[in-house]
Design a protein around this motif. Structure first.
Motif, mmCIF file in Angstrom:
data_model
loop_
_atom_site.group_PDB
_atom_site.id
_atom_site.type_symbol
_atom_site.label_atom_id
_atom_site.label_comp_id
_atom_site.label_asym_id
_atom_site.label_seq_id
_atom_site.Cartn_x
_atom_site.Cartn_y
_atom_site.Cartn_z
ATOM 1 N N GLU A 266 13.861 10.578 -20.047
ATOM 2 C CA GLU A 266 14.841 10.049 -20.997
ATOM 3 C C GLU A 266 16.223 10.638 -20.712
ATOM 4 O O GLU A 266 16.349 11.847 -20.475
ATOM 5 N N PRO A 267 17.268 9.809 -20.748
ATOM 6 C CA PRO A 267 18.609 10.280 -20.366
ATOM 7 C C PRO A 267 19.106 11.496 -21.126
ATOM 8 O O PRO A 267 19.686 12.406 -20.520
ATOM 9 N N ASP A 268 18.908 11.549 -22.437
ATOM 10 C CA ASP A 268 19.399 12.704 -23.201
ATOM 11 C C ASP A 268 18.726 13.990 -22.747
ATOM 12 O O ASP A 268 19.382 15.032 -22.591
ATOM 13 N N GLU A 269 17.419 13.920 -22.503
ATOM 14 C CA GLU A 269 16.692 15.106 -22.065
ATOM 15 C C GLU A 269 17.086 15.486 -20.630
ATOM 16 O O GLU A 269 17.171 16.674 -20.304
ATOM 17 N N GLN A 270 17.328 14.496 -19.799
ATOM 18 C CA GLN A 270 17.792 14.779 -18.435
ATOM 19 C C GLN A 270 19.115 15.526 -18.458
ATOM 20 O O GLN A 270 19.294 16.517 -17.738
ATOM 21 N N ARG A 271 20.029 15.050 -19.290
ATOM 22 C CA ARG A 271 21.342 15.711 -19.369
ATOM 23 C C ARG A 271 21.212 17.130 -19.911
ATOM 24 O O ARG A 271 21.908 18.047 -19.449
ATOM 25 N N ASP A 272 20.319 17.327 -20.890
ATOM 26 C CA ASP A 272 20.108 18.673 -21.432
ATOM 27 C C ASP A 272 19.578 19.613 -20.346
ATOM 28 O O ASP A 272 20.023 20.774 -20.248
ATOM 29 N N GLU A 273 18.656 19.128 -19.524
ATOM 30 C CA GLU A 273 18.107 19.961 -18.450
ATOM 31 C C GLU A 273 19.182 20.307 -17.420
ATOM 32 O O GLU A 273 19.271 21.453 -16.954
ATOM 33 N N MET A 274 20.003 19.318 -17.055
ATOM 34 C CA MET A 274 21.075 19.583 -16.096
ATOM 35 C C MET A 274 22.077 20.582 -16.655
ATOM 36 O O MET A 274 22.519 21.501 -15.958
ATOM 37 N N SER A 275 22.435 20.407 -17.920
ATOM 38 C CA SER A 275 23.406 21.309 -18.547
ATOM 39 C C SER A 275 22.877 22.732 -18.592
ATOM 40 O O SER A 275 23.609 23.695 -18.304
ATOM 41 N N ALA A 276 21.591 22.881 -18.944
ATOM 42 C CA ALA A 276 21.000 24.215 -19.028
ATOM 43 C C ALA A 276 20.953 24.870 -17.642
ATOM 44 O O ALA A 276 21.229 26.070 -17.502
ATOM 45 N N PHE A 277 20.611 24.107 -16.616
ATOM 46 C CA PHE A 277 20.572 24.641 -15.254
ATOM 47 C C PHE A 277 21.967 25.080 -14.815
ATOM 48 O O PHE A 277 22.146 26.172 -14.262
ATOM 49 N N ALA A 278 22.952 24.228 -15.071
ATOM 50 C CA ALA A 278 24.328 24.549 -14.686
ATOM 51 C C ALA A 278 24.820 25.805 -15.399
ATOM 52 O O ALA A 278 25.497 26.654 -14.809
ATOM 53 N N GLU A 279 24.473 25.942 -16.655
ATOM 54 C CA GLU A 279 24.881 27.124 -17.416
ATOM 55 C C GLU A 279 24.197 28.376 -16.873
ATOM 56 O O GLU A 279 24.818 29.438 -16.737
ATOM 57 N N ARG A 280 22.918 28.245 -16.528
ATOM 58 C CA ARG A 280 22.151 29.396 -16.058
ATOM 59 C C ARG A 280 22.694 29.950 -14.748
ATOM 60 O O ARG A 280 22.703 31.159 -14.530
ATOM 61 N N PHE A 281 23.201 29.047 -13.894
ATOM 62 C CA PHE A 281 23.653 29.483 -12.579
ATOM 63 C C PHE A 281 25.166 29.375 -12.394
ATOM 64 O O PHE A 281 25.668 29.590 -11.294
ATOM 65 N N GLY A 282 25.881 29.103 -13.479
ATOM 66 C CA GLY A 282 27.331 29.095 -13.420
ATOM 67 C C GLY A 282 27.885 28.179 -12.337
ATOM 68 O O GLY A 282 28.642 28.621 -11.479
ATOM 69 N N LEU A 283 27.509 26.922 -12.402
ATOM 70 C CA LEU A 283 27.873 25.997 -11.322
ATOM 71 C C LEU A 283 29.322 25.572 -11.377
ATOM 72 O O LEU A 283 29.685 24.503 -11.860
ATOM 73 N N GLY A 284 30.178 26.397 -10.876
ATOM 74 C CA GLY A 284 31.577 26.025 -10.641
ATOM 75 C C GLY A 284 32.344 25.651 -11.879
ATOM 76 O O GLY A 284 31.883 25.757 -13.020
ATOM 77 N N ASP A 285 33.577 25.222 -11.632
ATOM 78 C CA ASP A 285 34.430 24.755 -12.729
ATOM 79 C C ASP A 285 34.012 23.351 -13.127
ATOM 80 O O ASP A 285 33.724 22.505 -12.281
ATOM 81 N N ARG A 286 34.018 23.106 -14.381
ATOM 82 C CA ARG A 286 33.631 21.781 -14.868
ATOM 83 C C ARG A 286 34.877 21.040 -15.311
ATOM 84 O O ARG A 286 35.787 21.588 -15.921
ATOM 85 N N HIS A 287 34.885 19.759 -14.994
ATOM 86 C CA HIS A 287 36.025 18.923 -15.330
ATOM 87 C C HIS A 287 35.531 17.657 -16.002
ATOM 88 O O HIS A 287 35.485 16.583 -15.390
ATOM 89 N N PRO A 288 35.110 17.766 -17.289
ATOM 90 C CA PRO A 288 34.606 16.576 -17.971
ATOM 91 C C PRO A 288 35.638 15.457 -17.949
ATOM 92 O O PRO A 288 36.839 15.706 -18.057
#
Length: 289
Positions: A266-288
């Protein structure tokens, strides 16, 4: 360490809005690249190991899909995991890849090629399954020759492909070369990566000893071919819930890039997983956007 993410159209579907939302979210949260898989054709009874592949799985064309993604994103690199190279004519493929790279301003840079494992898929496109390794080697050489050739044309005479004074334009964006990574889970794939690849992306359920042996083989083959083993990037699959300790262990094995995929559909859960992974590993600067 670089982190990329895959989008599996067979399981997530081919809804265009969902694909773009997934890619944009990955881009906004610092993932380096988006990877897509390929199967050109399936059929009842096709198996990967002991798993029978449902023939109705919607494997979207990865290059067409990546071109679509490129038009809706700004920075994320485009990758295949893997493109079944022996089932593509390299003269046509050289044009397609260079075009995507030009239109995306240099983002078609994580092409990973493999041989394919389904005999019926090879038959469907008129390829002798037993020759696909040699065809792949020749196709890599043709791609690089066409990208580097000028207005005077280039010629090639091989077992499978032959042409005289051929020109292929446009060239890749500000370059005459696109990186070609080699995928696979065999020692033959490791040797191919060493001889011809810009990187090695092994898959499959390999044990630690075999993985180490294959990486050593890729590097030693590169040396024997007069190439520096340092040119080889080493990409591996990871899980979306992997820990920092696991990433450190992979880095110690020489891994330079990890590709993950979401476990949710499901898209909402996919985005939550990506966000959590990015936060955990500090994936660069974000530019929403």
């Amino acid at each position: 360490m670089k982190f990329a993410i895959s989008y599996s159209t067979p399981y997530y579907g081919v809804d265009p809005d969902k694909i773009i939302a997934y890619a944009r979210h990955a881009e906004d949260h610092g993932f380096e690249a988006l990877y897509l898989p390929e199967h050109i054709a399936l059929y009842p009874g096709a198996t990967l190991g002991s798993w029978e592949i449902p023939p109705s799985l919607p494997y979207a064309d990865p290059l067409d899909t990546l071109s679509f993604v490129a038009a809706a994103t700004r920075r994320i690199l485009l990758g295949t995991g893997v493109l079944l190279l022996p089932y593509h004519h390299p003269v046509v493929l050289a044009k397609r890849l260079a075009t995507i790279d030009v239109l995306s301003k240099g983002r078609m840079r994580l092409l990973t090629v493999g041989l394919g494992t389904l005999p019926g898929e090879a038959r469907a496109v008129g390829v002798d399954f037993s020759t696909r390794g040699r065809r792949t080697d020749e196709a890599i050489d043709v791609l690089r020759l066409l990208w580097s050739g000028g207005e005077e044309g280039v010629s090639f005479g091989g077992e499978f492909f032959s042409f005289d004074n051929l020109c292929s334009f446009p060239k890749p964006y500000e370059s005459t070369h696109l990186p070609i990574h080699v995928g696979g889970s065999s020692r033959a794939a490791a040797r191919r990566a060493g001889r011809r690849g810009d990187g090695y992306f092994p898959g499959g359920a390999l044990g630690p000893a075999e993985r180490a042996a294959q990486l050593d083989l890729a590097r030693s083959t590169a040396v024997a071919a007069g190439r520096s083993p340092e040119v080889l990037e080493y990409t591996r699959w990871g899980s979306i819930d992997m820990t920092g300790e696991r990433v450190e262990a992979l880095a110690a094995e020489g891994v330079t890039r990890i590709v993950v995929s979401t476990s949710a559909s499901e898209p909402d859960e996919q985005r939550d997983e990506m966000s959590a992974f990015a936060e955990r590993f500090g994936l660069g600067d974000r530019h929403p956007r």
